[in-house]
Design a protein around this motif. Structure first.
Motif, PDB file in Angstrom:
ATOM      1  N   GLU A   1      18.201  72.740  54.114  1.00 16.77           N
ATOM      2  CA  GLU A   1      19.499  73.646  53.918  1.00 16.77           C
ATOM      3  C   GLU A   1      20.590  72.680  53.372  1.00 16.77           C
ATOM      4  OE1 GLU A   1      20.489  76.057  57.276  1.00 16.77           O
ATOM      5  OE2 GLU A   1      18.620  76.724  57.680  1.00 16.77           O
TER       6      GLU A   1
ATOM      7  N   SER B   1      11.940  72.954  56.357  1.00 15.97           N
ATOM      8  CA  SER B   1      12.512  73.622  55.429  1.00 15.97           C
ATOM      9  C   SER B   1      14.021  72.768  55.313  1.00 15.97           C
ATOM     10  CB  SER B   1      12.817  75.181  55.600  1.00 15.97           C
ATOM     11  OG  SER B   1      13.439  75.340  56.907  1.00 15.97           O
TER      12      SER B   1
ATOM     13  N   ARG C   1      16.930  73.247  64.436  1.00 18.25           N
ATOM     14  CA  ARG C   1      17.624  72.762  63.170  1.00 18.25           C
ATOM     15  C   ARG C   1      18.234  71.409  63.544  1.00 18.25           C
ATOM     16  NH1 ARG C   1      21.673  75.578  61.747  1.00 18.25           N
ATOM     17  NH2 ARG C   1      21.474  75.757  59.775  1.00 18.25           N
TER      18      ARG C   1
END
Length: 281
Positions: free
Chosen positions: A281, A279, A237
């Motif tokens: 966030e 992805s 991340r």
């Protein structure tokens, strides 16, 4: 008011109108005795237990009432002539003349009228009313500002109010808070290649477009590397500071309808990594 029959000692509750027809005399409905109700007339009953109400003496001197509230004006009639006393007047020439004697003056109550006294009401001053209106307006504006601040994300993201707020901030020189909407970020292109200077590193580039009508902060990007069977080999991340080095650019965020290039450096998990996924966030 209350009164009591002197024969059977029955206590009755009555109104003043019942005392008028027979000058205060009443007939007891229990024993039929006619009695003067004024003898035991009372405004309140004594504390119980009691047998007889206090008796009032009815042969005293009538009290004088002196608080006058109204007196009707007398009817306009021709007054009867009053004999005038004759007095003798001596003139300068010695002739005696007769003239009427002036009538003694007395009090005249014919013009007495009753005027009720009303309480004077003070009108509120105009400046006080204006002051209250101003205070209420300030409180309403303060409450509206608090609600707008609490719902700022929804207002900025709203397609109707968002452009209005942006235009207002452009005039006033303020900055709207960044509202995160990762669902409105669109991945346009991506690429993975060997790092040019790190032997076991990979260089991943992506082109991202902000479809929202407002600026939003740079997202947290999650990159997952997997093999041919879809088995996850590695995941990381990336925070905005990991791929945007300029602090001012991070503070401004990704502008509305803007496109940015993101570059990520990761370690090569081996020859088995054949797919990767992004992805936000």
């Amino acid at each position: 008011m209350y009164t009591q029959c002197p024969e059977c000692l029955t206590v009755y509750k009555l109104e003043a109108e019942l005392l008028v027809p027979a000058c205060g005399c009443l007939r007891c409905s229990h024993c039929g005795t006619v009695f003067n109700a004024l003898g035991t007339l009372a405004a309140h009953l004594p504390a119980e237990p009691f047998t007889q109400l206090p008796m009032h003496a009815l042969d005293q001197e009538p009290p004088v009432v002196d608080v006058a509230v109204f007196r009707p004006r007398p009817a306009a009639t021709t007054p009867e002539p009053v004999p005038e006393a004759v007095v003798s007047l001596v003139a300068d020439d010695g002739v005696v003349e007769a003239g009427p004697e002036p009538a003694p003056l007395g009090e005249d109550f014919s013009q007495l009228t009753f005027t009720p006294k009303f309480a004077r009401t003070k009108k509120p001053r105009a400046w006080r009313s204006l002051a209250w209106v101003g205070v209420c307006a300030v409180l309403v504006l303060g409450l509206g500002a608090q609600l707008a601040w609490a719902k700022r994300d929804s207002l900025v993201a709203d397609p109707t109010f968002g452009p209005v707020l942006q235009a207002a901030c452009g005039v006033l020189g303020c900055h709207l808070p960044l509202v995160a909407a990762p669902g409105r970020l669109r991945l346009l292109a991506r690429d993975v290649e060997q790092h040019p200077s790190v032997p076991d590193g990979l260089l991943i580039t992506a082109s991202v477009h902000n479809d929202a009508a407002f600026a939003q902060p740079y997202p947290v990007v999650t990159i997952v590397l997997s093999d041919a069977n879809g088995q996850r080999l590695a995941m990381r991340r990336f925070q905005p500071a990991d791929y945007v080095g300029d602090a001012d650019a991070r503070a401004r965020g990704l502008g509305a309808d803007a496109t940015t290039a993101m570059v990520f450096e990761v370690q090569d998990p081996g020859q088995h990594a054949v797919a990767f996924a992004f992805s936000f966030e």
